[in-house]
Design an enzyme around this catalytic site. Structure first.
Site, mmCIF file in Angstrom:
data_model
loop_
_atom_site.group_PDB
_atom_site.id
_atom_site.type_symbol
_atom_site.label_atom_id
_atom_site.label_comp_id
_atom_site.label_asym_id
_atom_site.label_seq_id
_atom_site.Cartn_x
_atom_site.Cartn_y
_atom_site.Cartn_z
ATOM 1 N N ARG A 287 15.627 10.542 -3.095
ATOM 2 C CA ARG A 287 16.507 9.429 -3.461
ATOM 3 C C ARG A 287 17.184 8.829 -2.225
ATOM 4 N NH1 ARG A 287 13.772 10.683 -6.931
ATOM 5 N NH2 ARG A 287 14.238 11.029 -9.134
ATOM 6 N N SER B 253 19.838 7.801 -14.600
ATOM 7 C CA SER B 253 20.448 9.017 -14.038
ATOM 8 C C SER B 253 21.625 8.629 -13.150
ATOM 9 C CB SER B 253 19.406 9.795 -13.230
ATOM 10 O OG SER B 253 18.331 10.191 -14.046
ATOM 11 N N GLU C 41 24.242 8.615 -7.944
ATOM 12 C CA GLU C 41 22.951 8.047 -7.555
ATOM 13 C C GLU C 41 22.970 6.524 -7.427
ATOM 14 O OE1 GLU C 41 18.420 7.897 -9.305
ATOM 15 O OE2 GLU C 41 19.472 9.813 -9.236
#
Length: 341
Positions: free
Chosen positions: A169, A239, A335
């Protein structure tokens, strides 16, 4: 000399519908150029008028502030095509192409590589920023190059996969190049030979024997629909927390207390934990914090229940992170990209 840009600039533009969390936000100016020359002209105008530039794709992985001064630029570069080079097939993809639409189109053509990334929301231009991933596959596995445009002078160049510095990520676009370039095009290397990646969760059992790329993509989509809320019906950003990575010793201590804890040893060292499992074990699934809450089926997703703002969202996220830290001694990292005013 660049061609004239006829993309309209909208003043005092409401961005509430332009982010999947439906956070109230307004832009001083908004423009959506559909060509490279148009994007270059927008950048030039913003620089001449000394307006800060904020890039906004599909709005699926961002936290917007109530007011964004300057100009919000949505690169609406919506074309993609296939190229054959020897035995390989490549897809050149504009930043404004919808990611899921692209995945399904490639899978329907029998091209392998991105089928596990089906139903990830957002535009293709945002995919390298987060190095999107799901079900054992990351964008970095298939991406070969990224075309970028400088927000200083409008010049374009290509970055190799190595130069993008992809991680979990993570990428150079969240670090050294953050706020400095616009991603304009991706180059994806695809395979015509079947290369299914079915080792994650129950994907193998659900996909069946010798599935096609399209069948894998359809199976992934069904699984995600069962677990994740549709942003069109219940605002969310997917998420909300990254799966944390801890050292091997810390992982062993946690496993001694929680033998059923999902954990994934990494080749680079350390161990990745499942943030959703940690949140669920804190008893937070379905818990509400004002206008926001933890989704009742997927603890990794924070949902907007109505009439909330970013301050309220940050409070809810803090409550969840505090609970995980207190119960497990593990820090959670948000995130979605937080955009400052």
């Amino acid at each position: 000399m660049p061609l004239p840009d006829f993309s309209p600039w909208y003043h005092d533009c409401d961005l509430t519908g332009s982010n999947t969390l439906r956070l109230p936000s307004r832009a001083q100016f908004f423009v959506a150029p559909g060509t490279l020359s148009g994007l270059r002209c927008c950048i030039g105008r913003a620089r001449r008028e000394k307006l800060p530039i904020t890039l906004l794709g599909g709005g699926s992985n961002v936290l917007l502030p109530p007011v964004l001064p300057g100009v919000v630029v949505h690169p609406a570069l919506g074309q993609w095509w296939l190229e054959r080079h020897g035995e390989h097939t490549f897809a050149q993809v504009g930043a404004g192409v919808n990611w899921h639409t692209l995945v399904m189109a490639l899978a329907a053509r029998g091209l392998w590589g991105v089928e596990n990334l089906a139903l990830i929301p957002g535009d293709c231009g945002a995919a390298p920023v987060q190095n999107i991933g799901a079900y054992g596959v990351e964008l970095a596995d298939v991406l070969t190059e990224v075309q970028i445009m400088s927000l200083t002078d409008g010049q374009t160049r290509w970055l190799s996969r190595r130069e993008c510095r992809f991680g979990y990520r993570d990428s150079i676009f969240k670090r050294e190049l953050a706020g400095k370039v616009a991603i304009t095009r991706l180059m994806l290397k695809l395979s015509r030979a079947p290369r299914p990646v079915l080792g994650y969760g129950d994907l193998a059992a659900r996909a069946g024997d010798a599935p096609s790329a399209l069948e894998v993509a359809q199976t992934v989509s069904r699984i995600r629909q069962e677990k994740l809320p549709d942003p069109q019906c219940l605002p969310n950003a997917g998420s909300f927390f990254k799966n944390p990575v801890v050292g091997e010793a810390a992982a062993q201590r946690l496993l001694a207390r929680h033998p059923d804890m999902p954990h994934f040893p990494l080749a680079s060292g350390g161990c990745k934990l499942a943030a959703g499992w940690l949140i669920d074990r804190c008893g937070l699934k379905g818990q509400r914090f004002g206008a926001f809450g933890v989704h009742e089926r997927q603890a990794l997703v924070l949902v907007h229940l109505g009439n909330g703002d970013r301050e309220g969202l940050e409070y809810a996220a803090g409550q969840v992170a505090d609970a995980v830290r207190e119960n497990f001694g593990v820090a959670l990292e948000v995130e979605p990209r937080t955009i400052s005013a």
